[in-house]
Scaffold this motif. Sequence first.
Motif, short mmCIF file in Angstrom:
data_model
loop_
_atom_site.label_atom_id
_atom_site.label_comp_id
_atom_site.label_asym_id
_atom_site.label_seq_id
_atom_site.Cartn_x
_atom_site.Cartn_y
_atom_site.Cartn_z
N GLU A 1 -29.06 -11.41 69.64
CA GLU A 1 -28.25 -10.52 68.80
C GLU A 1 -26.84 -10.37 69.40
OE1 GLU A 1 -28.20 -5.98 67.07
OE2 GLU A 1 -30.12 -6.87 67.63
N VAL A 2 -26.76 -10.17 70.69
CA VAL A 2 -25.47 -10.07 71.36
C VAL A 2 -24.75 -11.42 71.30
CG1 VAL A 2 -24.34 -9.68 73.59
CG2 VAL A 2 -26.21 -8.20 72.87
N ALA A 3 -25.49 -12.50 71.45
CA ALA A 3 -24.90 -13.84 71.42
C ALA A 3 -24.20 -14.11 70.08
CB ALA A 3 -25.96 -14.90 71.69
N ASN A 4 -24.75 -13.57 69.01
CA ASN A 4 -24.09 -13.72 67.70
C ASN A 4 -22.72 -13.06 67.70
OD1 ASN A 4 -25.57 -15.16 65.45
ND2 ASN A 4 -27.22 -13.97 66.38
N HIS A 5 -22.61 -11.90 68.32
CA HIS A 5 -21.31 -11.23 68.43
C HIS A 5 -20.37 -12.05 69.32
CE1 HIS A 5 -22.60 -7.66 66.32
NE2 HIS A 5 -23.64 -7.53 67.13
N LEU A 6 -20.91 -12.58 70.41
CA LEU A 6 -20.10 -13.38 71.32
C LEU A 6 -19.61 -14.67 70.65
CD1 LEU A 6 -22.10 -12.91 74.64
CD2 LEU A 6 -19.92 -11.85 74.00
N LEU A 7 -20.43 -15.22 69.77
CA LEU A 7 -20.00 -16.41 69.03
C LEU A 7 -18.76 -16.09 68.19
CD1 LEU A 7 -20.37 -19.32 68.09
CD2 LEU A 7 -22.00 -18.48 66.38
N ARG A 8 -18.76 -14.92 67.56
CA ARG A 8 -17.57 -14.52 66.79
C ARG A 8 -16.34 -14.41 67.69
NH1 ARG A 8 -19.79 -9.74 62.80
NH2 ARG A 8 -20.69 -11.15 61.24
N THR A 9 -16.53 -13.83 68.86
CA THR A 9 -15.42 -13.67 69.80
C THR A 9 -14.91 -15.03 70.26
OG1 THR A 9 -16.38 -11.59 70.56
CG2 THR A 9 -14.75 -12.62 72.01
N TYR A 10 -15.82 -15.90 70.60
CA TYR A 10 -15.49 -17.25 71.06
C TYR A 10 -14.73 -18.00 69.97
CZ TYR A 10 -16.63 -21.79 73.33
OH TYR A 10 -16.58 -23.01 73.93
N ARG A 11 -15.26 -17.94 68.76
CA ARG A 11 -14.63 -18.61 67.63
C ARG A 11 -13.25 -18.02 67.34
NH1 ARG A 11 -16.36 -18.10 61.36
NH2 ARG A 11 -14.65 -19.32 60.56
N ALA A 12 -13.15 -16.69 67.36
CA ALA A 12 -11.87 -16.04 67.07
C ALA A 12 -10.81 -16.44 68.11
CB ALA A 12 -12.04 -14.53 67.04
N PHE A 13 -11.21 -16.48 69.38
CA PHE A 13 -10.26 -16.89 70.41
C PHE A 13 -9.80 -18.33 70.17
CE2 PHE A 13 -9.73 -19.48 74.21
CZ PHE A 13 -8.48 -19.02 74.60
N LEU A 14 -10.76 -19.25 70.02
CA LEU A 14 -10.39 -20.66 69.86
C LEU A 14 -9.50 -20.86 68.64
CD1 LEU A 14 -13.69 -22.58 70.68
CD2 LEU A 14 -11.59 -22.54 72.02
N GLU A 15 -9.93 -20.34 67.51
CA GLU A 15 -9.16 -20.56 66.28
C GLU A 15 -7.80 -19.89 66.34
OE1 GLU A 15 -11.64 -19.58 62.92
OE2 GLU A 15 -13.09 -21.15 63.43
N GLY A 16 -7.75 -18.68 66.87
CA GLY A 16 -6.48 -17.97 66.96
C GLY A 16 -5.51 -18.65 67.90
N PHE A 17 -5.97 -19.01 69.09
CA PHE A 17 -5.11 -19.67 70.08
C PHE A 17 -4.59 -20.98 69.52
CE2 PHE A 17 -3.74 -21.97 73.75
CZ PHE A 17 -3.36 -21.03 74.69
N ILE A 18 -5.50 -21.75 68.92
CA ILE A 18 -5.12 -23.06 68.39
C ILE A 18 -4.10 -22.92 67.26
CG2 ILE A 18 -5.99 -25.08 67.13
CD1 ILE A 18 -8.61 -24.70 68.88
N MET A 19 -4.31 -21.97 66.35
CA MET A 19 -3.36 -21.78 65.25
C MET A 19 -1.99 -21.37 65.79
SD MET A 19 -4.44 -22.72 62.37
CE MET A 19 -3.16 -22.05 61.33
#
Length: 192
Positions: free
Chosen positions: A141-159
Amino acid sequence: MGVNMPRTGLSKEEIIEKAATLANEKGLSYLSVTTLSEYLGIRKPSLYNHVKSIDDLHYKLMIYGWKKVSDEIVAGIDSTSPKEKLKNYGIACYRFSMENPGVFEAMLWYNKYSDETLLEATEGLYSFFFEQTDSLGIDREVANHLLRTYRAFLEGFIMLQIHNSFGNPISIDESFEISMNVLISGMEQYRR
């Protein structure tokens, strides 16, 4: 602008590959049925035999990108440490996106579509992420939240990088690496 290609015999895969090339060179917003048909050296009606609309083209480009990331990048990660695997995936995803900015932008439309093809294209990536968080002893359950954080960082930084939004002259690669280290180290506090 057209590419010297035979007018017949283009496969759907070749069309998407060429759409990816055009989007990467000129930007996703430049990609249209008209610009792609000109780039391919074919008439628009011929292209409509393979793609229904610009939305369909964006969808196919998004699937193309997620499959490449899920199949090629995940498969190429060689490490036994879950933390290193997460870091190496982030670095590989960053490199892929910098080399394929148009495809990356199409991939951001992920939640606009929900179907079996998309689930299959992203299955390898999600499985990979959860294997690492499971190995770190992080509850799913926590890992699902961390996946969002991981994805948000990668996509945001890259954009931000794709749009040249970092004004400070310090090394962007070093900023990325430090940020990845902070993000992954922060995940450890959620171990069971």
